[in-house]
Design an enzyme around this catalytic site. Sequence first.
Site, PDB file in Angstrom:
ATOM      1  N   SER A 128      -5.931   3.659   4.448  1.00 18.52           N
ATOM      2  CA  SER A 128      -5.465   2.770   3.373  1.00 18.52           C
ATOM      3  C   SER A 128      -6.646   2.162   2.628  1.00 18.52           C
ATOM      4  O   SER A 128      -6.741   0.940   2.475  1.00 18.52           O
ATOM      5  CB  SER A 128      -4.562   1.674   3.933  1.00 18.52           C
ATOM      6  OG  SER A 128      -3.765   1.116   2.901  1.00 18.52           O
ATOM      7  N   SER A 186       0.795  -1.231   0.000  1.00 20.93           N
ATOM      8  CA  SER A 186       0.000   0.000   0.000  1.00 20.93           C
ATOM      9  C   SER A 186       0.826   1.278   0.000  1.00 20.93           C
ATOM     10  O   SER A 186       0.257   2.371  -0.071  1.00 20.93           O
ATOM     11  CB  SER A 186      -0.952   0.011   1.199  1.00 20.93           C
ATOM     12  OG  SER A 186      -2.094  -0.767   0.910  1.00 20.93           O
ATOM     13  N   LYS A 189       0.060   3.776  -2.697  1.00 22.34           N
ATOM     14  CA  LYS A 189      -0.951   4.825  -2.594  1.00 22.34           C
ATOM     15  C   LYS A 189      -0.338   6.229  -2.525  1.00 22.34           C
ATOM     16  O   LYS A 189      -1.027   7.212  -2.809  1.00 22.34           O
ATOM     17  CB  LYS A 189      -1.848   4.574  -1.379  1.00 22.34           C
ATOM     18  CG  LYS A 189      -2.741   3.346  -1.503  1.00 22.34           C
ATOM     19  CD  LYS A 189      -3.648   3.207  -0.290  1.00 22.34           C
ATOM     20  CE  LYS A 189      -4.640   2.063  -0.447  1.00 22.34           C
ATOM     21  NZ  LYS A 189      -4.022   0.738  -0.317  1.00 22.34           N
TER      22      LYS A 189
END
Length: 457
Positions: free
Chosen positions: A293, A116, A119
Amino acid sequence: MARRRAVGVVAVVLLLGGYGVADAADVLPGVLTTSPAPAAPMPYPDIQLPGDLVAPVVAGPDADAPAPTTAALRALAEDLAADHRMAGSFSMVVADVLTGETLLDRDGGTARLPASSLKVLTAAAALDALGPERTLKTVVVPDGAGRVVLVGGGDVLLAEGEGDPATVEGRAGLADLAAQTADALADQGVSAVEVGLDDTLFTGPQYAADVSGIDLTFVMPVQPVAVLAGRAGSGFVADPALEAAQAFAAALTSRGVEVTGVRRTPAPADAEPLASVSSAPVGEVVRQMLKVSDNSLAEVLARLVAVERGAPADFAGATASVLAQLGGLGVDVSGVHLTDASGLSAQNRVPPSVIVEVLLTAMDPETTSLHGLVPALPVGGLDGTLAGRLTDDGAGRVRAKTGTLIQAISLSGTVVTQDGRLLAFAVLADGIPAGAALQGRLATDAWAEQLAACGCS
């Protein structure tokens, strides 16, 4: 076990004296009791507070603070490599924010599975392409055939009821949209309509090619309209856009409009809206995405970047558009390969040097569109995915995007060292054996705590 014991007690009490005894013993509800009368309450304490309460002052970055030495940072990296909890392989970059100088590069050009931390790239592209003040409109238009069409514009955080201006999730509400629509229909003398759904803003598959099985519990089918990101219990509804249209139809019905059906149909290109509601600004949506997230928001934002750039709003178009937007900011993305925009796909590859470059770009005084990115990252020991992590020396000093997959972990963000120097960093580890990701995450957190506590000059 506790419930079985309670049932057993009830049975014994009933056998000894029936419901009245059970009531008196406070096992079953009733007016009888054998308990002694409660004591009189103690008087409420009279606490004298000081007259001038002030919040503690937390030192921010100090431009005159000494930067850590490369030797000291290399020693910390070697400690992480020697940590028995750190399986697999990792790459790391640490840079000085004030000068932009790379202080440590441990295989920083090696593209690894970012999880993640990806991102960060998606957030930067969305902020730059859309602008932090942009809002996403959900509109209703007539189609001239006894139908009103709900047109998805990228807001997947709609409230089913009324919108709440104090929130990001549910800033715009379908009940408000229905109220506006019902009033417009009443002005036209229309009392019955069919509800259409136009979700054609996005195209292509609704999941990345290798996202399946348990992964589907972490992202909604990617569509341009949904109620609260399509969440349902611990997973997501199968068709978030259609669920939103049905919720809109129900809200219309509650406003006295007869709804004859709900179906997908494209909206006329030149129709004037009957009603519209707007999301929270993109900057706030990006913040929500980074803090918790949210995979669904990441995928939607990337598709909106594609729409803005005139590219196909599918996975290929979205990921290519994210990279093109970053390239326009001067970030070298030549070593990046993306399959999705959230980090769920195991096919993504990003060098940590690219993530650090994005972070440095976001903190460049001239890149005003990105100035909300770093403040939107989770804060150690405080909020988001770091609320329960980095609670020692990293608390309040580390802002970072976390990342965890079965075979990869990552941590990317900024830290203010004990000396007061602001650093940007990215740690990506992959090739982790199944079941070892948590231990690797603990080792990486320990490294971040050491970096925050480091004098290192």
